[in-house]
Each structure stands twice: as structure tokens, then as C-alpha cells.
Design a protein around this motif. Structure first.
Motif, mmCIF file in Angstrom:
data_model
loop_
_atom_site.group_PDB
_atom_site.id
_atom_site.type_symbol
_atom_site.label_atom_id
_atom_site.label_comp_id
_atom_site.label_asym_id
_atom_site.label_seq_id
_atom_site.Cartn_x
_atom_site.Cartn_y
_atom_site.Cartn_z
ATOM 1 N N LEU B 24 0.820 -1.213 0.000
ATOM 2 C CA LEU B 24 0.000 0.000 0.000
ATOM 3 C C LEU B 24 0.863 1.276 0.000
ATOM 4 O O LEU B 24 0.667 2.181 0.804
ATOM 5 C CB LEU B 24 -0.944 0.021 1.226
ATOM 6 C CG LEU B 24 -2.077 -0.992 1.255
ATOM 7 C CD1 LEU B 24 -2.819 -0.938 2.579
ATOM 8 C CD2 LEU B 24 -3.057 -0.744 0.112
ATOM 9 N N LEU B 47 5.784 -16.689 6.280
ATOM 10 C CA LEU B 47 5.775 -15.225 6.297
ATOM 11 C C LEU B 47 4.674 -14.690 5.384
ATOM 12 O O LEU B 47 3.923 -13.785 5.751
ATOM 13 C CB LEU B 47 7.137 -14.686 5.843
ATOM 14 C CG LEU B 47 7.260 -13.165 5.761
ATOM 15 C CD1 LEU B 47 7.193 -12.547 7.153
ATOM 16 C CD2 LEU B 47 8.557 -12.756 5.076
ATOM 17 N N LYS B 51 2.405 -13.920 8.838
ATOM 18 C CA LYS B 51 2.633 -12.554 9.299
ATOM 19 C C LYS B 51 2.208 -11.497 8.270
ATOM 20 O O LYS B 51 1.629 -10.475 8.627
ATOM 21 C CB LYS B 51 4.110 -12.366 9.642
ATOM 22 C CG LYS B 51 4.532 -13.113 10.897
ATOM 23 C CD LYS B 51 6.016 -12.967 11.143
ATOM 24 C CE LYS B 51 6.444 -13.683 12.409
ATOM 25 N NZ LYS B 51 7.893 -13.628 12.621
ATOM 26 N N MET B 52 2.507 -11.732 6.981
ATOM 27 C CA MET B 52 2.139 -10.729 5.986
ATOM 28 C C MET B 52 0.622 -10.593 5.865
ATOM 29 O O MET B 52 0.105 -9.501 5.642
ATOM 30 C CB MET B 52 2.758 -11.069 4.616
ATOM 31 C CG MET B 52 4.247 -10.812 4.513
ATOM 32 S SD MET B 52 4.764 -9.157 5.049
ATOM 33 C CE MET B 52 3.940 -8.119 3.862
ATOM 34 N N GLU B 54 -1.387 -11.034 8.353
ATOM 35 C CA GLU B 54 -1.748 -10.258 9.551
ATOM 36 C C GLU B 54 -1.516 -8.768 9.292
ATOM 37 O O GLU B 54 -2.327 -7.928 9.684
ATOM 38 C CB GLU B 54 -0.906 -10.703 10.756
ATOM 39 C CG GLU B 54 -1.297 -12.035 11.353
ATOM 40 C CD GLU B 54 -2.621 -11.981 12.110
ATOM 41 O OE1 GLU B 54 -2.970 -10.899 12.622
ATOM 42 O OE2 GLU B 54 -3.304 -13.010 12.172
ATOM 43 N N VAL B 55 -0.395 -8.448 8.635
ATOM 44 C CA VAL B 55 -0.101 -7.041 8.315
ATOM 45 C C VAL B 55 -1.192 -6.489 7.400
ATOM 46 O O VAL B 55 -1.707 -5.392 7.623
ATOM 47 C CB VAL B 55 1.289 -6.894 7.645
ATOM 48 C CG1 VAL B 55 1.501 -5.485 7.117
ATOM 49 C CG2 VAL B 55 2.402 -7.248 8.628
ATOM 50 N N LYS B 57 -4.256 -7.474 7.087
ATOM 51 C CA LYS B 57 -5.508 -7.312 7.842
ATOM 52 C C LYS B 57 -5.449 -6.060 8.718
ATOM 53 O O LYS B 57 -6.414 -5.339 8.861
ATOM 54 C CB LYS B 57 -5.736 -8.540 8.743
ATOM 55 C CG LYS B 57 -6.343 -9.727 8.030
ATOM 56 C CD LYS B 57 -6.813 -10.722 9.086
ATOM 57 C CE LYS B 57 -6.231 -12.089 8.853
ATOM 58 N NZ LYS B 57 -6.309 -12.976 10.004
ATOM 59 N N ALA B 58 -4.260 -5.819 9.308
ATOM 60 C CA ALA B 58 -4.119 -4.679 10.225
ATOM 61 C C ALA B 58 -4.098 -3.343 9.485
ATOM 62 O O ALA B 58 -4.577 -2.345 9.995
ATOM 63 C CB ALA B 58 -2.841 -4.833 11.056
ATOM 64 N N LEU B 59 -3.556 -3.343 8.268
ATOM 65 C CA LEU B 59 -3.351 -2.062 7.585
ATOM 66 C C LEU B 59 -4.353 -1.735 6.488
ATOM 67 O O LEU B 59 -4.369 -0.606 6.009
ATOM 68 C CB LEU B 59 -1.942 -2.002 6.978
ATOM 69 C CG LEU B 59 -0.771 -2.062 7.939
ATOM 70 C CD1 LEU B 59 0.527 -1.851 7.182
ATOM 71 C CD2 LEU B 59 -0.896 -1.033 9.044
ATOM 72 N N GLU B 60 -5.165 -2.711 6.099
ATOM 73 C CA GLU B 60 -6.056 -2.419 4.979
ATOM 74 C C GLU B 60 -6.945 -1.227 5.316
ATOM 75 O O GLU B 60 -7.463 -1.107 6.421
ATOM 76 C CB GLU B 60 -6.913 -3.645 4.614
ATOM 77 C CG GLU B 60 -7.863 -4.066 5.714
ATOM 78 C CD GLU B 60 -8.628 -5.333 5.362
ATOM 79 O OE1 GLU B 60 -9.338 -5.848 6.231
ATOM 80 O OE2 GLU B 60 -8.498 -5.805 4.211
ATOM 81 N N ASP B 61 -7.055 -0.323 4.349
ATOM 82 C CA ASP B 61 -7.856 0.892 4.561
ATOM 83 C C ASP B 61 -9.328 0.585 4.360
ATOM 84 O O ASP B 61 -9.718 0.049 3.355
ATOM 85 C CB ASP B 61 -7.414 1.997 3.611
ATOM 86 C CG ASP B 61 -6.081 2.575 4.037
ATOM 87 O OD1 ASP B 61 -5.287 2.904 3.143
ATOM 88 O OD2 ASP B 61 -5.836 2.679 5.244
ATOM 89 N N LYS B 62 -10.113 0.923 5.338
ATOM 90 C CA LYS B 62 -11.558 0.695 5.245
ATOM 91 C C LYS B 62 -12.240 1.942 4.691
ATOM 92 O O LYS B 62 -11.857 3.032 5.018
ATOM 93 C CB LYS B 62 -12.117 0.377 6.636
ATOM 94 C CG LYS B 62 -11.723 -0.992 7.117
ATOM 95 C CD LYS B 62 -12.539 -2.050 6.440
ATOM 96 C CE LYS B 62 -12.072 -3.446 6.850
ATOM 97 N NZ LYS B 62 -12.643 -4.491 6.022
#
Lengths: 246, 62
Positions: B24, B47, B51-52, B54-55, B57-62
Motif C-alpha cells: 500500500l 511469512l 505474518k504478511m 496479519e499485516v 488485515k491490520a493495515l487495509e484501509d476501510k
């Protein structure tokens, strides 16, 4: 008064494993950036509000030769700082009640700490009091883009910047009310994303991180959902003292 | 990372090195096995799918 909730994220070792002693996104990167904007005179008096272990105070003295001092309400963090370097000029105090004379400081830093205070308006008022006329206030912190989540964030059972984060608009209003003029704002949400990346690489997932951080007592998924919906970002701002408060 | 791997293209042992992952429009520095000759990077399955993810999921812009 500083918030007193069950999980004090900034006091634990889980977050420091990824941030180092600065305990904030970007480490000293934004400290350097702020100093470029403010350009304090050599030997200027700088106060770090919420200095934690005194990492920034040490950095300002060692790298820039400034007359830096720090205050923090956490005896846990101050003790760790003194253990690292006994002569650090850091002491226990609250941002709402600064132990300095009026007009004593050229610059005041609040790096990822204003949002942890329970009364940010009172902290800003105190920062204004201790600053010299035209002195600079530097704030780097979390902010949120979805104002509607403010109340839910405040109710979270943890003491961290995210629970006290506010919108840019609200923050600008607070600064104006306290007698500051915003002269610089820069978005640094990329640093927050890098921190999330580092956390996940170190702990495997945000859930694991929250558990390591001592947050067993609450539903991590629920907390993460609220934080995500708040749409957090990170900023650096510099404001200038404009008028004497009565 | 404890596994020893040779680069499939060059046949030389891969070495741990700093690489930047782009997601992103953000660059994230990470240490991964890298071919010292051609620069090919080995991304372990764990990875990419662990972990990627997870990243993401954590960073996706809603």
C-alpha cells in the motif's frame, strides 16, 4: 491526572522491544524533524513532557547540546532511565502541573504523550505558561479520522496514546484555546504503519502482542476492531505561543 | 531464520540481508534470505501466509 487503567502499554517491555526506549513510532526521526522546523538557538532550554525513561532528553543533550529536562508521572520509567544514566535531568511530575517557572522554556516537546494525559487542555495550558513568548510547542501523536469512535476509544481498558487520540480539528481547537498558533502540521501515518509491521514481525500477530503487553483481561479482537474503525494516523505539529494567558 | 538455502538461479548460498517490502505504497524494512549475486529474495511460506496476512488485515484501509 494521568490515566490509571489496568494495561499501561507504555510501561511494559512488549512495546519497547519494537520501539526502543523512545517508546513511540519513528523513534528520534520526528524529534530531528521538529528541530529543523523550530531551529532552537544553541543551548536552548527544552522540556520533554512525558519523558519516560529520558531517551529524548539524553538525545537532545548528547546530539544537540541543548539544556534539556524531562518530567514523567511514571516512577517505573524514570527509575529505568536513572539506572541507564544516573545524571539525567528527569523528575516525577504531571503534565498538568509542571514544576517550572513561567517563561522558562524555549521549546516544549510532547512526543506521543499528550494523548495519554487525562486532561490535555490543562497540559497545554501548562506548556503555554512555561514557554517563553513565541516559544515552540512540538507535539507528535496519534490522531483519529473517525470522530464518532472517540467515546469508545476512551472506554478501552488500556492506557495508551490511542485511547486519548482525537481528530486534527479537535486538536487545533484545543491549541487555539490554550493560546497557541499552529505553524506546522505533517502527516506521518507511514511511521505508525511501520510500527504495526514491526510488531507483527516480532510477535506474529497483533493479538499476540496485546497478550504479551499484559492485556489478558480484555477481548483483543474487540479492541482491535474499535481501533481500526477509528482510522488512526500519526502526525507531527509545531505550534507557537501567541499570547500571555491571564 | 535458521534454514540454509542456495539460490536456484545462481547456486550460491543465500545470506540474511535487509530488504524492503512494499505494501500500500509503504516500505517496510525486514531481514530475509537474499542471493548475494542476483539479489533474489526468499520469502518463506509462513511469512507470506502468516505474518504478511496479519499485516494486510491490520493495515487495509476501510
Amino acid at each position: 491526572m494521568w490515566v490509571d487503567k489496568m494495561c499501561r502499554l507504555y510501561e511494559g517491555s512488549a512495546v519497547r522491544q519494537v520501539t526502543g526506549d523512545s517508546i513511540r513510532p519513528g523513534g528520534f526521526q520526528l524529534t530531528d524533524r521538529a528541530l529543523e522546523i523550530c531551529a532552537p538557538a544553541p543551548g536552548a532550554a527544552i522540556l520533554d513532557v512525558g519523558c519516560g525513561t529520558g531517551a529524548t532528553v539524553e538525545y537532545l543533550i548528547e546530539k544537540y547540546n541543548y539544556k534539556a529536562v524531562g518530567i514523567d508521572p511514571s516512577e517505573v520509567l524514570l527509575a529505568q532511565g536513572r539506572q541507564r544514566r544516573p545524571d539525567l535531568p528527569i523528575s516525577q511530575a504531571r503534565g498538568e502541573d509542571l514544576p517550572f517557572k513561567g517563561g522558562e522554556m524555549d521549546c516544549v516537546f510532547a512526543e506521543c504523550t499528550l494523548s495519554v494525559t487525562e486532561h490535555p487542555d490543562a497540559v497545554l495550558k501548562e506548556c503555554h505558561r512555561v514557554l517563553k513568548d513565541k516559544g515552540h510547542l512540538v507535539v507528535s501523536d496519534l490522531y483519529i479520522k473517525n470522530r464518532e469512535l472517540t467515546a469508545e476509544l476512551r472506554k478501552l481498558p488500556l492506557a495508551s496514546c490511542i485511547t486519548g487520540a482525537t481528530t486534527r480539528n479537535e486538536l487545533e481547537k484545543k491549541l487555539g484555546k490554550a493560546g497557541f498558533k499552529l505553524i506546522f502540521w505533517e502527516d506521518h501515518t507511514d511511521l505508525l504503519k511501520q510500527l504495526v509491521f514491526k510488531i507483527i514481525m516480532s510477535y506474529g500477530s497483533m493479538n499476540n502482542f496485546w497478550q504479551q503487553a499484559g492485556a489478558e483481561s480484555f477481548d483483543c479482537c474487540c479492541v482491535q476492531g474499535i481501533i481500526k474503525r477509528a482510522r488512526p494516523g500519526y502526525f507531527l505539529l509545531v505550534a507557537q505561543k501567541q499570547w500571555e494567558r491571564s | 531464520m535458521s534454514i540454509a538455502l542456495d539460490c536456484m538461479k545462481c547456486g550460491v548460498p543465500m545470506e540474511l540481508g535487509k530488504v524492503e517490502v512494499m505494501y500500500l505504497n509503504n516500505k517496510f524494512p525486514i531481514e530475509l534470505l537474499k542471493c548475494p549475486k542476483c539479489g533474489m529474495v526468499f520469502i518463506p511460506e509462513e511469512l507470506a501466509t502468516g505474518k504478511m496476512l496479519e499485516v494486510e488485515k491490520a493495515l487495509e484501509d476501510k
